[in-house]
Each structure stands twice: as C-alpha cells, then as structure tokens.
Design an enzyme around this catalytic site. Structure first.
Site, PDB file in Angstrom:
ATOM      1  N   GLY A   1      29.766  11.266  45.806  1.00 48.65           N
ATOM      2  CA  GLY A   1      29.352  12.185  44.746  1.00 48.65           C
ATOM      3  C   GLY A   1      30.233  13.419  44.741  1.00 48.65           C
ATOM      4  N   ALA A   2      31.528  13.219  44.989  1.00 49.43           N
ATOM      5  CA  ALA A   2      32.453  14.337  45.217  1.00 49.43           C
ATOM      6  C   ALA A   2      33.169  14.839  43.968  1.00 49.43           C
ATOM      7  CB  ALA A   2      33.503  13.931  46.257  1.00 49.43           C
TER       8      ALA A   2
ATOM      9  N   ILE B   1      28.055  20.274  43.775  1.00 45.98           N
ATOM     10  CA  ILE B   1      27.969  20.528  45.212  1.00 45.98           C
ATOM     11  C   ILE B   1      28.888  19.582  45.980  1.00 45.98           C
ATOM     12  CG2 ILE B   1      26.430  20.524  47.225  1.00 45.98           C
ATOM     13  CD1 ILE B   1      24.111  21.189  45.339  1.00 45.98           C
TER      14      ILE B   1
ATOM     15  N   TYR C   1      12.663  11.145  39.929  1.00 46.78           N
ATOM     16  CA  TYR C   1      13.508  11.930  40.831  1.00 46.78           C
ATOM     17  C   TYR C   1      12.730  12.315  42.085  1.00 46.78           C
ATOM     18  CZ  TYR C   1      16.645  15.721  42.311  1.00 46.78           C
ATOM     19  OH  TYR C   1      17.484  16.537  43.023  1.00 46.78           O
TER      20      TYR C   1
END
Length: 193
Positions: A15-16, A20, A157
């Site tokens: 998730g780069a 964040i 979520y």
C-alpha cells in the site's frame, strides 16, 4: 527480542503508492532500509521508486493487489530475489466503504474484507517463512481507530478492522518465541486517496 537497526533491514511496504504508505516507505528509505514497495497503482509506485533512488536509497516496485494471495506472495519473493532476505513487512493497503449497511451490496462488503483483513493475512503468510529463516523480524499491521470503536456508515470497514485486531494479537503471542514482533497501529482518519 532484538530487531536489526532500520538501516540494516530489507522492508516491504504494502500500500505504498500514496498516503501513509508512501510516507512510511520514504521515511524508512531515508533511514537506510532497502525497500520493496507494492500497491495497485503502477504510476504511484514508479514515482515513489524514483524518489527513493533520488534520496540515495534502494527500492524495487512491484504492482500487486493484496486481495490476491499469489500477488502478495510474489512481493515477498521479489524482496528475497532482489536483496537476499526479508526482515520487516509493513502492511498499509486498505479499502473503505461509506454507506448505510442496508444499502451495502454483498460484493462491496466482501471487497473491503478481502482487502482490509485478508490482505493482512496474506501478507503475514507470504512474509513469515522468510522472516523466520532470518531468525526474527517484524510484521507491522496498520489498522485504524475503527478497530477499537465502530463508526456508523462504515460497518464493513470496522468489521474487518476488528477482525484484524484479533488476528494481530493472536499472531503477536504465537510468534514472540520465534523472535518476531507483531504490531498493530491505529491511525485516525487520514485524507488519502
């Protein structure tokens, strides 16, 4: 439990490509970690890879969808092929859904669980054999305050984040004797794509 200094580690950040995850990868690279960065956005990953190299760091970008185990496993294998080992796995990839539960479609709910929970599970499964072979290391699961307190209009979520909390706590106890630290981080709402 003694972990290697960051500057001596090979770190995967899932998730780069933005938010964040991107900032985490940049900070780790600035401290000297050899990086493998992964996400679905090839453009975001390529610009991150270039930025890390401009900073004097080492990085390899791998396009992957965390809801597909084979793709996650390929990321771990890429780290080992590029750098010979894997020390720390940082998992940030997530999906959100803002809708009343009675207006949520089954496939929408499932997609959030597949990314937010199963993606974390797949990451741990892919990374652990390599981390164990090194005699220890770290699994860092980035979760959410939604794991601690449920939020209206975010049932999928919050359900996935609550489940992730149980998963990481069990893993922390199970893996501590193997020199593997398992942490869960709970940021609040962040304006990220």
């Amino acid at each position: 439990m003694k972990l290697k200094p960051v500057g001596e580690q090979v770190v995967v950040v899932m998730g780069a490509s933005s938010g964040i995850g991107r900032e985490t990868a940049l900070r780790l690279a600035k401290r000297g970690a050899k990086m493998v960065v992964a996400a679905r956005s090839e453009a975001g990953l390529r610009s991150l890879e270039d930025e890390i190299r401009r900073l004097g760091g080492e990085a390899r970008a791998v396009v992957a969808d965390v809801s597909e185990f084979e793709q996650v496993e390929a990321v771990a294998q890429s780290a080992v092929e590029e750098y010979g080992r894997l020390d720390t796995w940082v998992h940030l990839a997530a999906a959100g859904l803002f809708a009343p539960f009675d207006q949520t479609e089954p496939d929408e709910f499932k997609r959030v669980v597949d990314v937010d929970l199963m993606g974390q599970v797949y990451g741990a499964m892919a990374a652990l054999p390599h981390i164990k072979r090194e005699g220890g290391g770290g699994l860092i699961h980035v979760s959410s305050m939604g794991a601690k307190r449920s939020i209206p209009l975010q049932s999928a979520y919050c359900a996935s984040k609550h489940a992730m909390e149980g998963f990481t706590k069990a893993m922390a106890i199970e893996l501590a004797p193997h020199g593997i630290r398992v942490n869960s981080i709970h940021p609040t709402g962040v304006n990220t794509p």
